[in-house]
Motif scaffolding. Structure first.
Motif, PDB file in Angstrom:
ATOM      1  N   THR A  13       9.253  34.326 113.494  1.00 30.78           N
ATOM      2  CA  THR A  13       9.866  33.440 113.741  1.00 30.78           C
ATOM      3  C   THR A  13      11.098  32.751 112.677  1.00 30.78           C
ATOM      4  O   THR A  13      11.661  33.107 113.031  1.00 30.78           O
ATOM      5  N   THR A  14      10.535  32.237 111.745  1.00 28.56           N
ATOM      6  CA  THR A  14      11.227  31.223 110.282  1.00 28.56           C
ATOM      7  C   THR A  14      12.055  32.465 110.077  1.00 28.56           C
ATOM      8  O   THR A  14      12.920  32.074 109.105  1.00 28.56           O
ATOM      9  N   GLU A  15      11.338  33.965 109.945  1.00 33.78           N
ATOM     10  CA  GLU A  15      11.595  34.544 108.946  1.00 33.78           C
ATOM     11  C   GLU A  15      13.488  34.806 109.577  1.00 33.78           C
ATOM     12  O   GLU A  15      14.547  35.386 108.985  1.00 33.78           O
ATOM     13  N   SER A  16      12.649  35.138 110.958  1.00 32.59           N
ATOM     14  CA  SER A  16      14.405  35.422 112.026  1.00 32.59           C
ATOM     15  C   SER A  16      15.036  34.115 111.822  1.00 32.59           C
ATOM     16  O   SER A  16      16.357  34.415 112.113  1.00 32.59           O
ATOM     17  N   LEU A  17      14.696  33.557 112.118  1.00 37.78           N
ATOM     18  CA  LEU A  17      15.853  32.182 112.366  1.00 37.78           C
ATOM     19  C   LEU A  17      16.453  32.222 110.560  1.00 37.78           C
ATOM     20  O   LEU A  17      17.693  31.753 110.187  1.00 37.78           O
ATOM     21  N   SER A  18      16.170  32.285 109.399  1.00 38.83           N
ATOM     22  CA  SER A  18      16.991  32.118 107.951  1.00 38.83           C
ATOM     23  C   SER A  18      17.820  32.861 108.127  1.00 38.83           C
ATOM     24  O   SER A  18      18.688  33.261 107.872  1.00 38.83           O
ATOM     25  N   GLN A  19      17.322  35.020 108.538  1.00 37.15           N
ATOM     26  CA  GLN A  19      17.831  35.344 108.101  1.00 37.15           C
ATOM     27  C   GLN A  19      19.133  35.352 109.880  1.00 37.15           C
ATOM     28  O   GLN A  19      20.323  35.802 108.937  1.00 37.15           O
ATOM     29  N   ALA A  20      19.193  34.680 111.180  1.00 32.73           N
ATOM     30  CA  ALA A  20      20.492  34.320 111.708  1.00 32.73           C
ATOM     31  C   ALA A  20      20.951  33.576 111.019  1.00 32.73           C
ATOM     32  O   ALA A  20      22.041  33.710 110.791  1.00 32.73           O
ATOM     33  N   LEU A  21      20.302  32.140 110.349  1.00 33.39           N
ATOM     34  CA  LEU A  21      21.417  31.162 109.650  1.00 33.39           C
ATOM     35  C   LEU A  21      21.605  32.039 108.053  1.00 33.39           C
ATOM     36  O   LEU A  21      23.233  31.680 108.067  1.00 33.39           O
ATOM     37  N   ALA A  22      21.652  32.879 107.821  1.00 37.39           N
ATOM     38  CA  ALA A  22      22.199  33.578 106.453  1.00 37.39           C
ATOM     39  C   ALA A  22      23.791  33.999 107.416  1.00 37.39           C
ATOM     40  O   ALA A  22      24.587  34.326 106.601  1.00 37.39           O
ATOM     41  N   GLN A  23      23.660  34.954 108.019  1.00 32.75           N
ATOM     42  CA  GLN A  23      24.459  35.642 108.416  1.00 32.75           C
ATOM     43  C   GLN A  23      26.007  34.329 109.376  1.00 32.75           C
ATOM     44  O   GLN A  23      26.680  34.954 109.013  1.00 32.75           O
ATOM     45  N   LEU A  24      24.524  33.597 109.851  1.00 31.31           N
ATOM     46  CA  LEU A  24      26.288  32.947 110.275  1.00 31.31           C
ATOM     47  C   LEU A  24      26.706  31.978 108.961  1.00 31.31           C
ATOM     48  O   LEU A  24      28.029  31.998 109.459  1.00 31.31           O
ATOM     49  N   VAL A  25      26.140  32.022 108.289  1.00 28.22           N
ATOM     50  CA  VAL A  25      26.941  31.379 106.643  1.00 28.22           C
ATOM     51  C   VAL A  25      28.354  32.194 105.849  1.00 28.22           C
ATOM     52  O   VAL A  25      29.188  32.258 105.718  1.00 28.22           O
TER      53      VAL A  25
END
Length: 121
Positions: A13-25
Motif C-alpha cells: 500500500t505504501t508503494e502504491s501511494l508513493s507511485q500515485a504521489l509521484a505521478q501527481l507531481v
C-alpha cells in the motif's frame, strides 16, 4: 491475519501511494510548453483544452488512487491495533469460571437490605 501478511500489505500500500504521489507531481508540471510539444503545433485552444482535460482526468484518477490507498492504510492500522490489543488480553482459566452461589446470595441479601432496609420474614 498474521503479522507478516499485515506488514506485506502495508508495504504494498505504501508503494502504491508513493507511485500515485509521484505521478501527481509529474502531472503538476504540465505547462504550455509540454502541450505544444505533443505533436499538435497549430497553437489552437482545442489542443490546449484537450491536454488540460486529460491532465485533470489523470489527476483525478491518481487522487482517487491516493484516497483508496489511505483508506487501505486505515484498515491495516486498525487490524494491527486489534491484533495488538487482543494479544494483550489474558486467557481465562477454567477455575475462575466457577460461580460462588453463596457469595452471590450474600451480596444479593446485602443489596436488598441496603435498598429496602432490613426485612423480617
Amino acid at each position: 491475519m498474521s503479522n507478516q501478511v499485515l506488514l506485506d500489505k502495508l508495504d504494498r500500500t505504501t508503494e502504491s501511494l508513493s507511485q500515485a504521489l509521484a505521478q501527481l507531481v509529474k502531472l503538476s508540471s504540465i505547462d504550455r510548453a509540454s502541450a505544444d510539444s505533443d505533436g499538435d503545433n497549430d497553437g489552437t485552444t482545442d489542443s490546449i483544452t484537450s491536454v488540460a482535460t486529460n491532465g485533470v482526468m489523470m489527476v483525478h484518477a491518481h487522487t482517487t488512487q491516493l484516497i483508496r490507498g489511505v483508506q487501505d492504510l486505515l484498515v491495516i492500522t486498525r487490524a494491527i491495533r486489534e491484533t495488538w490489543v487482543l494479544g494483550q488480553i489474558p486467557k481465562k482459566n477454567g477455575d475462575e469460571d466457577a460461580i460462588d452461589y453463596e457469595k452471590c446470595e450474600r451480596l444479593l441479601e446485602k443489596a436488598m437490605d441496603d435498598f429496602f432496609g432490613p426485612v423480617a420474614l
